[in-house]
Scaffold this motif. Structure first.
Motif, mmCIF file in Angstrom:
data_model
loop_
_atom_site.group_PDB
_atom_site.id
_atom_site.type_symbol
_atom_site.label_atom_id
_atom_site.label_comp_id
_atom_site.label_asym_id
_atom_site.label_seq_id
_atom_site.Cartn_x
_atom_site.Cartn_y
_atom_site.Cartn_z
ATOM 1 N N GLY A 19 0.816 -1.204 0.000
ATOM 2 C CA GLY A 19 0.000 0.000 0.000
ATOM 3 C C GLY A 19 0.855 1.261 0.000
ATOM 4 N N TYR A 20 1.918 1.218 0.785
ATOM 5 C CA TYR A 20 2.827 2.352 0.882
ATOM 6 C C TYR A 20 3.575 2.565 -0.435
ATOM 7 C CZ TYR A 20 6.502 5.283 2.926
ATOM 8 O OH TYR A 20 7.371 6.305 3.210
ATOM 9 N N LEU A 21 4.089 1.484 -1.004
ATOM 10 C CA LEU A 21 4.810 1.575 -2.276
ATOM 11 C C LEU A 21 3.900 2.080 -3.387
ATOM 12 C CD1 LEU A 21 6.883 -1.728 -2.095
ATOM 13 C CD2 LEU A 21 7.806 0.602 -2.149
ATOM 14 N N LEU A 22 2.668 1.572 -3.396
ATOM 15 C CA LEU A 22 1.704 2.013 -4.406
ATOM 16 C C LEU A 22 1.465 3.509 -4.293
ATOM 17 C CD1 LEU A 22 -1.181 -0.611 -4.452
ATOM 18 C CD2 LEU A 22 0.118 0.216 -6.420
ATOM 19 N N ARG A 23 1.281 3.962 -3.054
ATOM 20 C CA ARG A 23 0.994 5.384 -2.838
ATOM 21 C C ARG A 23 2.162 6.248 -3.293
ATOM 22 N NH1 ARG A 23 -1.740 9.381 -0.763
ATOM 23 N NH2 ARG A 23 -0.861 10.766 0.794
ATOM 24 N N ARG A 24 3.381 5.871 -2.904
ATOM 25 C CA ARG A 24 4.537 6.674 -3.291
ATOM 26 C C ARG A 24 4.748 6.655 -4.801
ATOM 27 N NH1 ARG A 24 7.093 8.300 1.500
ATOM 28 N NH2 ARG A 24 7.879 9.978 0.197
ATOM 29 N N ALA A 25 4.616 5.467 -5.410
ATOM 30 C CA ALA A 25 4.794 5.363 -6.863
ATOM 31 C C ALA A 25 3.741 6.197 -7.586
ATOM 32 C CB ALA A 25 4.714 3.899 -7.305
ATOM 33 N N SER A 26 2.518 6.136 -7.091
ATOM 34 C CA SER A 26 1.444 6.899 -7.716
ATOM 35 C C SER A 26 1.700 8.397 -7.621
ATOM 36 C CB SER A 26 0.122 6.538 -7.036
ATOM 37 O OG SER A 26 -0.876 7.470 -7.382
ATOM 38 N N LEU A 27 2.157 8.864 -6.449
ATOM 39 C CA LEU A 27 2.430 10.293 -6.278
ATOM 40 C C LEU A 27 3.551 10.747 -7.208
ATOM 41 C CD1 LEU A 27 2.107 10.616 -2.390
ATOM 42 C CD2 LEU A 27 0.593 11.576 -4.141
ATOM 43 N N VAL A 28 4.554 9.894 -7.385
ATOM 44 C CA VAL A 28 5.661 10.243 -8.276
ATOM 45 C C VAL A 28 5.159 10.388 -9.713
ATOM 46 C CG1 VAL A 28 7.762 9.361 -9.354
ATOM 47 C CG2 VAL A 28 7.518 9.283 -6.877
ATOM 48 N N MET A 29 4.360 9.424 -10.167
ATOM 49 C CA MET A 29 3.863 9.511 -11.542
ATOM 50 C C MET A 29 2.914 10.682 -11.719
ATOM 51 S SD MET A 29 3.447 5.885 -13.534
ATOM 52 C CE MET A 29 3.400 6.796 -15.099
ATOM 53 N N PHE A 124 8.357 6.069 -18.106
ATOM 54 C CA PHE A 124 8.282 5.176 -16.947
ATOM 55 C C PHE A 124 8.387 3.715 -17.361
ATOM 56 C CE2 PHE A 124 6.908 8.997 -14.784
ATOM 57 C CZ PHE A 124 7.493 8.848 -13.540
ATOM 58 N N GLY A 151 -12.258 9.559 -6.369
ATOM 59 C CA GLY A 151 -11.258 10.619 -6.295
ATOM 60 C C GLY A 151 -10.496 10.889 -7.565
ATOM 61 N N GLY A 152 -11.118 10.632 -8.736
ATOM 62 C CA GLY A 152 -10.626 11.045 -10.048
ATOM 63 C C GLY A 152 -9.178 10.943 -10.267
#
Lengths: 152, 152
Positions: A19-29, A124, A151-152
Motif C-alpha cells: 500500500g505504501y509503495l503504491l501510494r509513493r509510486a502513484s504520487l511520483v507519476m 516510466f 477521487g478522479g
DNA sequence: TATTGTTATACTCTATAACTATA
DNA sequence: TATAGTTATAGAGTATAACAATA
C-alpha cells in the motif's frame, strides 16, 4: 516480507508495504504528469476528461464522473472550467442532460494531452525495461478493481 | 498497449495507462486501510507515524516528515494530535529539537496498527496469489524512487 | 421515484511565507 | 547560515445535504 529498511536515515518499517509503495509510486507519476502537462495549462484530471469526452462524444458530465470516481457536485466546476477555456461545449439533449463535445480547440488540446501522457508513460515504462510490464498492469488492475475507487 | 477499454459504459482511453492504474490501485488500498483502521481511531498517516516513532525512538518530527514526504509545517498538527491522544511524548534534547517517543498507550496502539496493516497487506497479497509479488514490489520501488514523492 | 445539474458548505491535505530560537 | 518548531493562510480535492427540473 518484513524487511526493515532505511529512508532518509530512519528505520522504515512500512517501506516494503504494498500500500505504501503504491501510494509513493502513484504520487511520483502524478507529479511527473502534472509538470509534464504544464505547457498545456491543464491538470491531469482535466487532460483525462478531454480524452474521455473525445472518446465518448455526447456523454454527460455525470457519465465522466462515474468513470473517474468524481462526484456529480465536483464535476460542475471542472466542466465549467473546460467550457470557459473553450475546449468543451454543452448541448442540451434532454431537459436535464447535456451532451458534452470537444470544440476544435478542445481536440487540439486533447491531442497534446495524448502526446504528453504517452511520453510520460513511455519514460516510466523505459525505467521498467526487462520487467513484466504486462503483468504489472494486470496486477494493478486487479487491485484497482477491488473497490470503487473514488477521487478522479 | 493502446487497448481502449470500457468503464461504467464509457470507452476509456486511459484505462491501460500505468499512472492511471497506479492511482486507482493506490486509492483502493488507502480506502481499505482507512476503514480497516477505523477501530483504532487513527488515520493511515497517524498509524504510519506511530510505527516510525516506535522503530526510531528519539527521532524528531522533522525526521518523520522527511521520511514520509510531509512538510515540517504540516507535521505540527499531526504530532500534536498524537500527543493529545497520549500516544506520543516529546522530550527536549536540544534547545530546538524534541525527541519523539511512544508512550505505553502509544506502543499498544502501534501494535494494533501493525496487526491491521499486516492483515490488509495479506488480503491484497492473497488477491495476487500466483503472481510475482516480489517483482511487483521492486517495480513499484523503482517508480517511487524516481521522484521525491511528497504528500505522506 | 430516480436522475441531472447545481449551489453551498465543510473537512482534509498540501504548499508557501514568515517568525523564533537555537546550532 | 542552516535547522527545528511554529503560526497563519491559501489552494486543491473530496464529501454531504439540499434543491429544481425532468424522466
Amino acid at each position: 516480507m518484513t524487511d526493515i529498511q532505511t529512508l532518509h536515515g530512519l528505520t522504515d518499517p512500512v517501506a516494503d508495504h504494498l500500500g505504501y509503495l503504491l501510494r509513493r509510486a502513484s504520487l511520483v507519476m502524478m507529479a511527473d504528469l502534472g509538470s509534464s502537462l504544464a505547457a498545456t495549462e491543464l491538470r491531469p484530471v482535466e487532460g483525462t476528461i478531454l480524452m474521455l469526452v473525445g472518446a465518448n462524444p455526447g456523454c454527460t458530465q455525470s457519465d465522466i464522473g462515474r468513470a473517474l470516481g468524481i462526484k456529480r457536485a465536483n464535476m460542475v466546476p471542472l466542466i465549467a472550467g473546460l467550457c470557459d477555456k473553450g475546449l468543451v461545449e454543452k448541448e442540451r439533449v434532454d431537459g436535464r442532460s447535456q451532451a458534452l463535445l470537444l470544440t476544435g480547440a478542445g481536440e487540439t488540446q486533447r491531442d497534446a494531452v495524448v502526446e504528453v501522457m504517452g511520453a510520460v508513460e513511455a519514460r516510466f515504462e523505459d525505467l521498467l525495461k526487462g520487467r513484466d510490464i504486462g503483468g504489472l498492469r494486470e496486477a494493478l488492475a486487479l487491485l484497482a478493481g477491488q473497490g470503487i475507487a473514488e477521487g478522479g
